[in-house]
Design a protein around this motif. Structure first.
Motif, short mmCIF file in Angstrom:
data_model
loop_
_atom_site.label_atom_id
_atom_site.label_comp_id
_atom_site.label_asym_id
_atom_site.label_seq_id
_atom_site.Cartn_x
_atom_site.Cartn_y
_atom_site.Cartn_z
N UNK A 42 0.85 -1.18 0.00
CA UNK A 42 0.00 0.00 0.00
C UNK A 42 0.89 1.23 0.00
N UNK A 43 0.99 1.87 -1.16
CA UNK A 43 1.81 3.07 -1.25
C UNK A 43 1.02 4.33 -0.90
N UNK A 44 1.70 5.32 -0.39
CA UNK A 44 1.05 6.60 -0.10
C UNK A 44 1.94 7.75 -0.52
N UNK A 45 1.35 8.65 -1.27
CA UNK A 45 2.06 9.87 -1.64
C UNK A 45 1.94 10.86 -0.50
N UNK A 46 3.06 11.42 -0.12
CA UNK A 46 3.01 12.50 0.88
C UNK A 46 3.64 13.69 0.18
N UNK A 47 2.80 14.63 -0.23
CA UNK A 47 3.32 15.68 -1.11
C UNK A 47 2.89 17.06 -0.65
N UNK A 48 3.69 18.08 -1.00
CA UNK A 48 3.35 19.44 -0.59
C UNK A 48 2.41 20.08 -1.61
N UNK A 49 1.84 21.23 -1.24
CA UNK A 49 1.00 21.97 -2.16
C UNK A 49 1.93 22.80 -3.04
N UNK A 50 2.50 22.15 -4.05
CA UNK A 50 3.56 22.75 -4.84
C UNK A 50 3.77 21.91 -6.10
N UNK A 51 4.32 22.50 -7.16
CA UNK A 51 4.50 21.75 -8.40
C UNK A 51 5.94 21.28 -8.57
N UNK A 52 6.90 22.12 -8.25
CA UNK A 52 8.27 21.73 -8.51
C UNK A 52 9.19 22.24 -7.42
N UNK A 53 10.08 21.35 -7.00
CA UNK A 53 11.18 21.80 -6.16
C UNK A 53 11.04 21.54 -4.68
N UNK A 54 9.85 21.25 -4.20
CA UNK A 54 9.70 21.03 -2.77
C UNK A 54 9.78 19.53 -2.45
N UNK A 55 10.02 19.20 -1.18
CA UNK A 55 10.15 17.79 -0.82
C UNK A 55 8.84 17.03 -1.00
N UNK A 56 8.98 15.78 -1.40
CA UNK A 56 7.83 14.91 -1.52
C UNK A 56 8.27 13.50 -1.11
N UNK A 57 7.34 12.76 -0.55
CA UNK A 57 7.69 11.41 -0.09
C UNK A 57 6.71 10.39 -0.66
N UNK A 58 7.21 9.18 -0.77
CA UNK A 58 6.37 8.08 -1.24
C UNK A 58 6.66 6.92 -0.31
N UNK A 59 5.64 6.54 0.43
CA UNK A 59 5.85 5.52 1.46
C UNK A 59 5.20 4.23 0.98
N UNK A 60 5.95 3.16 1.00
CA UNK A 60 5.39 1.88 0.56
C UNK A 60 5.39 0.91 1.72
#
Lengths: 614, 351
Positions: A42-60
């Protein structure tokens, strides 16, 4: 060498990336390859309110037992973002693993001594093999998937098959990707000890014929199968992909192959006021219509929702909930619009809510919502959320019975009008509170009526008479009561042992709750569970609460909104409903539910059954 | 007045139109507006226009927002479905209704508060999309139901009944409609039925967003000295750029026109619209000239009326969306539901 976590098909790996770097598809490839080996993920995107350049995570989360809720904790971090390195490394469990790009040397202070560090010179490998900057970036992502597959024993054949499906018809791309994958695999085989990583994936048969899908796509597909022809929407995270998927599926299934003309109409409107207005207009005129939105959109739509309730017009609203209030946490999940939707608009209003637990139910509930809206002639909400909507989730395959027909509800036909059947738009002829309606343009001289948000009598004529008003409001209440028999029923899980405790939950909390129930049962703590699937509540909900001394109500908001709705609608002493609340924007975990309920039970001095009998 | 019901009996000698209806068949309930209200004249013009154009009443849907103007759909076309929506949001409801069934005629009725203040956004966007409709603004420059506040179309410097002076610039909805992409824009006066009735008929024939900004004096709150929306003021400052003759079906041509003074436009439904020019140099198909002329006349203290702009073509909403000819509300399972086999192949692609 520090102590190492060792697990097969049961761990959590988290990818820390920079958004816009193309990592999302590589990460999905990783998750999918494990799934293809028959192991639930079960993957989950953990992302900021942003299009480019900010940190983002993907947890599996990889779980042989098939637990699909967020587990909490991280066993391995794939640290691809220097900016978040410190916090990413800090959150790995002791004995866990740090996978990183070792192209540039890092100071010893960047590492922890209780983790296994696995450095692979990703940039160096990529730069040595590719010259185009964009290719360097994209293939670096594939190289790390290759390296991880080698470390975890993921079958490269499975990944190659995924490439072949993804790039079908673009053979050159398949070869290029396989090449990049092998660059990573080869480097690991040549440079690292085969057993440096003890988190392994082994082939299993725990996925079966289940599918892997995002809830938003499933909701959209439900609207296609349910016969929605008009979709009006305004872009808002996390719901935009519902309308986008609806368009994609409609182009495929609803375009006349000969003329290219469409059997659907989608309007990206100027705001949410207009999108719900269009849905109401289309519903009034007999087309099945829906909008998809999130909390702020629901606030804007509230005036129209009241009109649709009072003038009795079908409308479907797919609310993919996010963190509120106000702009809140636009890219995080919550179940915090329960009250805002149940009682949306001014005056006495109540609305039908459906609570899907996964993409499969997003599909079913969207279909059901379109039928219910027509049958009940009222707005119906599908209460999804970001966790289900924007993440791919394993679920039962979607099902359709070809003999199923749309339930268009009580529409008086031109023939019936012609035959002289009495028509009063707000007349309760059947005793269920649901009146008959006519479609504009259907009969030359009968059945026309004037729709309004002001008070009226049973024949739709303007009236400010108290008696007319009361009759209408009481009929609307009867109609709402009639809905109880039509909406999806709650699902009960009986504990294996006798218990005086129950738990009520709904929506995206389901997988974490299932796991928490197993954990509690494992400790001899038995709790009966009821998963709500709709509002209004059926009698069995009140009966379930009455059967237990205390009932935990697990939800993802601060104010215990479902608990409020239950006590309010079923006249239950709030003290018997114990709130279990999780609302930091991350999906609720089994650890949290289990821990909270266990501690509360200890306060109530519940002796685990195991100890009592031993 | 609400309690008075109109007698339904028709005199047998009443003239019937091409589809067999008398003028009375296009009427609605008795108006509850103030005696002398301009809106009632516009309602009467709508009745006359629909009768003359031989519209089948049940094939027209009338929608409105909130306000005095938006109450009027009860007073005309009693055999049509009507929808009194919420304040300023009629355009979106009309758009949705039009998406559901492209075959009906949609008549949106609104006022200056409804369209120029709370509903300015929806007014603009419904024009942009080319929704096939007639959009009538009953424009009196004042809030009637709430007793006399200025509306956003009130001219700067005009005086309210109780003496307050309007300091805010007025919004010209006709200008705005042209700018936003409406393809038929006209202005008229509730007191000039000769001009208004043909304009409504032409607007109903027009495929696309047709807007009529009809100045309609409010006898209760805006018919005094200092108002620029009073009967007297509008009568004295009305400069009609042209007059229309609308010929539906095969009616013979009887009028004579001076050479160069007439332009004929054929509507897609076969209706011929003849434009008698009062201003010989004015070409309503020239967008820039239309915008300039309206503003010039406004600066000169004149109200430009008549057919102000008629776009030479351009897509309507359903054309742009390329929707099927059949109304979407009539499509059933066979057209809409892809079925179990398609779903099985979707399932397969998701494993």
């Amino acid at each position: 060498m520090p102590k190492q976590l060792s697990a097969t098909n049961d761990f959590v790996i988290k990818f820390a990336n920079v958004n816009g770097s193309g990592s999302a598809s590589a990460n999905e490839l990783f998750a999918r390859s494990i799934l293809r080996m028959g192991v639930p993920v079960s993957p989950r995107n953990i992302f900021p309110s942003n299009i480019q350049g900010l940190p983002t995570w993907y947890e599996v989360r990889v779980s042989a037992d098939g637990y699909l809720g967020r587990r909490g904790g991280t066993d391995m971090i794939v640290a691809m973002n220097p900016e978040t390195w410190k916090r990413d490394v800090a959150e790995v469990a002791p004995g866990g693993y740090l996978f990183y790009d070792s192209t540039r040397p890092l100071p010893a202070s960047a590492f922890r001594d209780d983790l296994t560090n696995i450095g692979v010179p990703l940039t160096e490998i990529s730069n040595a093999n590719y010259s185009d900057p964009r290719q360097r970036q994209l293939f670096k992502n594939i190289i790390y998937v290759g390296a991880l597959s080698a470390l975890m024993d993921i079958d490269p054949k499975v990944i190659e098959a995924l490439f072949a499906e993804q790039f079908k018809g673009k053979e050159a791309l398949i070869g290029k990707n396989v090449e990049a994958l092998n660059l990573g695999r080869d480097w690991v085989h040549q440079n690292l000890d085969a057993d440096i990583c003890k988190l392994k994936v082994a082939p299993a048969d725990a996925v079966g014929n289940r599918i892997f899908m995002e809830g938003n796509a499933a909701s959209a597909l439900g609207c296609v199968y349910g016969g929605a022809t008009v979709c009006a929407w305004y872009p808002i995270t996390p719901s935009s992909s519902v309308a986008e998927a609806f368009e994609r599926y409609c182009r495929k299934f609803r375009t006349d192959p000969e003329t290219g003309r469409t059997k659907f109409a989608i309007i990206q409107s100027e705001d949410e006021l207009a999108s719900i207005g269009m849905v109401v207009g289309a519903g009034w005129n007999g087309a099945r219509a829906f909008t998809s939105t999130s909390g702020p959109g629901v606030s804007l739509m509230s005036e129209f929702i009241g009109l649709a309730y009072f003038a009795e017009i079908p409308a479907v609203i797919i609310n993919v909930q996010r963190g509120g209030p106000s702009t809140g946490m636009p890219t995080r999940t919550q179940q915090a619009d329960i009250l805002a939707c149940a009682y949306a608009s001014h005056g006495d209003t109540k609305h039908v809510l459906l609570f899907p637990k996964d993409p499969h139910e997003c599909f079913d509930h969207s279909v059901a919502a379109l039928d219910l809206a027509d049958r009940l002639q009222t707005p119906v909400f599908v209460m999804s959320d970001l966790d289900i909507g924007m993440n791919q989730r394993i679920c039962e395959p979607l099902k359709w019975d070809d003999s199923r027909r749309f339930d268009r509800g009580k529409v008086m036909s031109a023939e019936e009008l012609e035959a002289g059947r009495d028509f009063g738009r707000y007349l309760d002829v059947d005793g269920d509170g649901i009146p008959w309606r006519t479609m504009p343009g259907s009969h030359p001289s009968r059945g026309a009526y004037f729709t309004r948000g002001t008070t009226k009598n049973a024949y739709a004529r303007y009236s400010e008479e108290g008696a007319d008003y009361l009759e209408n409001m009481e009929r609307l209440q009867r109609k709402f009561d009639s809905a109880k028999a039509m909406v999806p029923r709650p699902v009960q899980h009986r504990a294996r042992g006798e218990t005086r405790h129950g738990v009520i939950y709904f929506g995206s909390t389901a997988p974490a709750m299932d796991e928490a129930l197993d954990r509690l049962a494992g400790e001899g703590l038995h709790v009966n569970a009821l998963r709500l699937r709709a509002f209004p509540f059926q009698d069995m909900v009140a009966e379930f609460i009455a059967e237990h001394d205390r009932v935990f109500v697990v939800e993802q908001n601060r104010d215990a909104q479902m608990r409020m709705l239950l006590s309010n609608e079923l006249a239950i002493d709030p003290n018997r409903l114990v709130p279990v609340l999780h609302y930091d924007g991350t999906p609720i975990t089994a650890r949290y539910i289990h821990g909270t309920i266990r501690d509360r039970l200890a306060q109530y001095q519940v002796v685990p059954l195991k100890r009592a009998v031993s | 007045m609400t309690y008075i019901t109109k007698p339904k009996l028709h005199h047998p000698s009443l003239k019937r139109n091409a589809v067999g209806f008398t003028r009375r068949d296009y009427e609605g309930q008795v108006s509850t507006l103030c005696a002398g209200c301009g809106h009632d004249s516009i309602s009467a013009a709508i009745v006359q226009a629909c009768y003359e154009a031989a519209i089948k009443p049940h094939r027209l849907a009338k929608l409105s927002g909130i306000g005095c103007s938006s109450k009027t759909p009860t007073y005309f076309l009693g055999a049509s479905h009507g929808f009194n929506t919420v304040h300023g949001r009629m355009p979106s409801v009309l758009t949705g209704a039009h998406l559901a069934n492209r075959e009906l005629i949609y008549m949106g009725v609104s006022g200056d508060g409804d369209s120029a203040s709370i509903g300015l956004g929806q007014f603009a966007h419904v024009m942009r999309r080319g929704v096939n409709m007639v959009y009538i603004v009953m424009n009196n420059g004042v809030y009637g139901l709430t007793k006399g506040q200025f509306s956003a179309t009130a001219d700067k410097g005009s005086v309210a009944k109780k003496g307050a002076i309007n300091n805010d610039a007025g919004i010209d909805l006709a200008l705005m409609a042209i700018l936003m992409g409406a393809s038929f824009v006209a202005r008229s006066f509730s007191g000039d039925k000769e001009q208004l009735v043909p304009l409504i008929k032409a607007a109903m024939s027009h495929p696309g967003a047709a807007v009529l900004d009809v100045i309609s004096p409010c006898v209760a709150f805006n018919n005094h000295k200092g108002s620029t929306r009073s009967y007297d003021y509008v009568r004295h400052h009305n400069e009609a750029l042209n007059r229309l003759d609308v010929i539906t079906g095969s009616a013979p041509i009887t009028a004579r026109y001076e050479p160069g003074s007439m332009v004929e436009v054929e509507m897609p439904d076969g209706t011929a619209v003849r434009l008698r020019k009062n201003a010989p140099d004015y070409d309503p198909s020239d967008k820039a000239a239309a915008l300039a002329r309206i503003q010039e006349q406004d600066s000169a203290g004149e109200i430009a009326t008549g057919l102000l702009y008629l776009a030479p073509g351009g897509g309507t909403l359903h054309e742009n969306l390329n929707t099927v000819e059949a109304p979407l509300n009539r499509l059933g399972e066979a057209d809409l539901c892809p079925g179990s086999a398609a779903l099985e192949s979707i399932n397969k692609s998701l494993r």
